[in-house]
Design an enzyme around this catalytic site. Sequence first.
Site, PDB file in Angstrom:
ATOM      1  N   ARG A 169      -1.877 -34.225   5.459  1.00 14.37           N
ATOM      2  CA  ARG A 169      -2.762 -33.673   6.502  1.00 14.37           C
ATOM      3  C   ARG A 169      -3.360 -34.792   7.350  1.00 14.37           C
ATOM      4  NH1 ARG A 169      -6.857 -30.408   3.166  1.00 14.37           N
ATOM      5  NH2 ARG A 169      -7.672 -29.637   5.126  1.00 14.37           N
ATOM      6  N   LYS A 210     -16.487 -30.286   9.545  1.00 13.16           N
ATOM      7  CA  LYS A 210     -16.517 -29.365  10.693  1.00 13.16           C
ATOM      8  C   LYS A 210     -17.059 -27.992  10.285  1.00 13.16           C
ATOM      9  CE  LYS A 210     -12.030 -29.666  11.611  1.00 13.16           C
ATOM     10  NZ  LYS A 210     -11.499 -30.644  10.627  1.00 13.16           N
ATOM     11  N   ARG A 251      -5.747 -28.167  17.922  1.00 14.64           N
ATOM     12  CA  ARG A 251      -5.294 -29.270  17.064  1.00 14.64           C
ATOM     13  C   ARG A 251      -4.081 -29.969  17.668  1.00 14.64           C
ATOM     14  NH1 ARG A 251      -7.423 -27.045  11.807  1.00 14.64           N
ATOM     15  NH2 ARG A 251      -7.259 -28.681  10.248  1.00 14.64           N
ATOM     16  N   ARG A 293      -9.309 -26.031  -2.812  1.00 11.82           N
ATOM     17  CA  ARG A 293      -8.256 -25.532  -1.930  1.00 11.82           C
ATOM     18  C   ARG A 293      -6.921 -26.148  -2.328  1.00 11.82           C
ATOM     19  NH1 ARG A 293     -10.322 -25.966   4.251  1.00 11.82           N
ATOM     20  NH2 ARG A 293      -8.181 -26.641   4.505  1.00 11.82           N
ATOM     21  N   ARG A 350     -14.327 -31.251  -2.873  1.00 16.69           N
ATOM     22  CA  ARG A 350     -14.621 -30.010  -2.141  1.00 16.69           C
ATOM     23  C   ARG A 350     -14.255 -28.765  -2.945  1.00 16.69           C
ATOM     24  NH1 ARG A 350     -12.918 -28.961   4.020  1.00 16.69           N
ATOM     25  NH2 ARG A 350     -10.756 -28.945   3.309  1.00 16.69           N
TER      26      ARG A 350
HETATM   27  P1  AMP Z   1      -8.649 -26.213   8.102  1.00 14.00           P
HETATM   28  O1  AMP Z   1      -9.303 -25.152   7.288  1.00 14.00           O
HETATM   29  O2  AMP Z   1      -9.178 -26.269   9.512  1.00 14.00           O
HETATM   30  O3  AMP Z   1      -8.637 -27.553   7.432  1.00 14.00           O
HETATM   31  O4  AMP Z   1      -7.102 -25.774   8.251  1.00 14.00           O
HETATM   32  C1  AMP Z   1      -6.266 -25.656   7.115  1.00 14.00           C
HETATM   33  C2  AMP Z   1      -4.824 -25.637   7.549  1.00 14.00           C
HETATM   34  O5  AMP Z   1      -4.586 -24.507   8.396  1.00 14.00           O
HETATM   35  C3  AMP Z   1      -4.363 -26.846   8.358  1.00 14.00           C
HETATM   36  O6  AMP Z   1      -3.993 -27.934   7.532  1.00 14.00           O
HETATM   37  C4  AMP Z   1      -3.170 -26.248   9.094  1.00 14.00           C
HETATM   38  O7  AMP Z   1      -2.054 -26.131   8.247  1.00 14.00           O
HETATM   39  C5  AMP Z   1      -3.655 -24.831   9.401  1.00 14.00           C
HETATM   40  N1  AMP Z   1      -4.347 -24.788  10.721  1.00 14.00           N
HETATM   41  C6  AMP Z   1      -5.666 -24.516  10.944  1.00 14.00           C
HETATM   42  N2  AMP Z   1      -5.957 -24.564  12.250  1.00 14.00           N
HETATM   43  C7  AMP Z   1      -4.798 -24.885  12.875  1.00 14.00           C
HETATM   44  C8  AMP Z   1      -4.450 -25.125  14.229  1.00 14.00           C
HETATM   45  N3  AMP Z   1      -5.351 -25.049  15.219  1.00 14.00           N
HETATM   46  N4  AMP Z   1      -3.156 -25.438  14.501  1.00 14.00           N
HETATM   47  C9  AMP Z   1      -2.211 -25.498  13.530  1.00 14.00           C
HETATM   48  N5  AMP Z   1      -2.485 -25.318  12.236  1.00 14.00           N
HETATM   49  C10 AMP Z   1      -3.777 -25.005  11.900  1.00 14.00           C
END
Ligand code: AMP
Length: 211
Positions: free
Chosen positions: A167, A13, A88, A156, A123
Site C-alpha cells: 500500500r 485521515k 487517490r 484490518r 490499528r
Molecule cells: P482506506 O480505508 O482509505 O485505507 O482504503 C482501503 C483500500 O480501499 C485501499 O488500499 C484501496 O485498495 C481501496 N480504496 C479506497 N479508496 C480508494 C480510491 N479512492 N481509489 C482506489 N482504491 C481505493
Amino acid sequence: MNIVLFGPPGAGKGTQADIICGRLNIPSISTGAVLREAIKNSTPTGLLAKGYMDKGDLVPDSVVTAIIKERLTKPDCAGGYILDGFPRTLPQAKYLEEMGITIDVVLSLEVSDEEIIERLSQRRLCEDCGAPYSLKYGPPKDTSRCDKCGGRLVARQDDMPEVVASRLKTYHSQTEVLIDYYREIGILKTIKGQKEIKDTTSLVFKALGIT
Ligand code: AMP
C-alpha cells in the site's frame, strides 16, 4: 466547505475526518469504508474490490468514481463534506472537476513510512460500526471491544505487514502525485502528523480556520 483529507494509509485521515465532521456537522465519506461494507455484504462491487484491496492495490477508478458519484448526490452532502481517501489518482481528481465539484481545501497529513508501519501494526477497527482505534495512541477501554457500540475490534486484513508495504508503494507511485497537483491549484495545506491525535487535530483546525 468541501474538504479532501489526503495522506498515506495510516496517516490518521479517518480519525481526523470523524473529528472534523463532528465539529462542522458535515458528512465524512470514506471510499475505503464503503468498499469494506460492500465486501462484508458480498455485493458484486465488494467481490471485485476484495482482490485489489487484499493485495494493497488500488481498486479501479471506474469503481470508486461510481461510489463517489452516488454518494455526493445524497441530500446530506448539500452543505459540504469531507472526502477521506478520495481522490487517490490523477484521473480521480480530474473526475471531481468533470462533475463540477469544487474542492475548497486539501489537507495533506504527512507521516513517515516508518511511523506508518508502526501505527498500522497497532490499528484496530470495530467490526460493527467501523470506528478506528490505536492500541498505542488512544486505546479503547477494553482492547477487544468498541467503546462506542461494544462491537468486536479486529485488525484490518490489509494492515498485515506485507500488504502495508504494498500500500505504501502504491501511495508513492500513484497517489503522491496529487500533492503537486493540488499545490499548483493553490488549495493544498500540509500538516505534520503528530504523535498525539489531539495535537494533529489542533493543526487541522488551524488550517481550516476553526477554533
Ligand atoms: P482506506 O480505508 O482509505 O485505507 O482504503 C482501503 C483500500 O480501499 C485501499 O488500499 C484501496 O485498495 C481501496 N480504496 C479506497 N479508496 C480508494 C480510491 N479512492 N481509489 C482506489 N482504491 C481505493
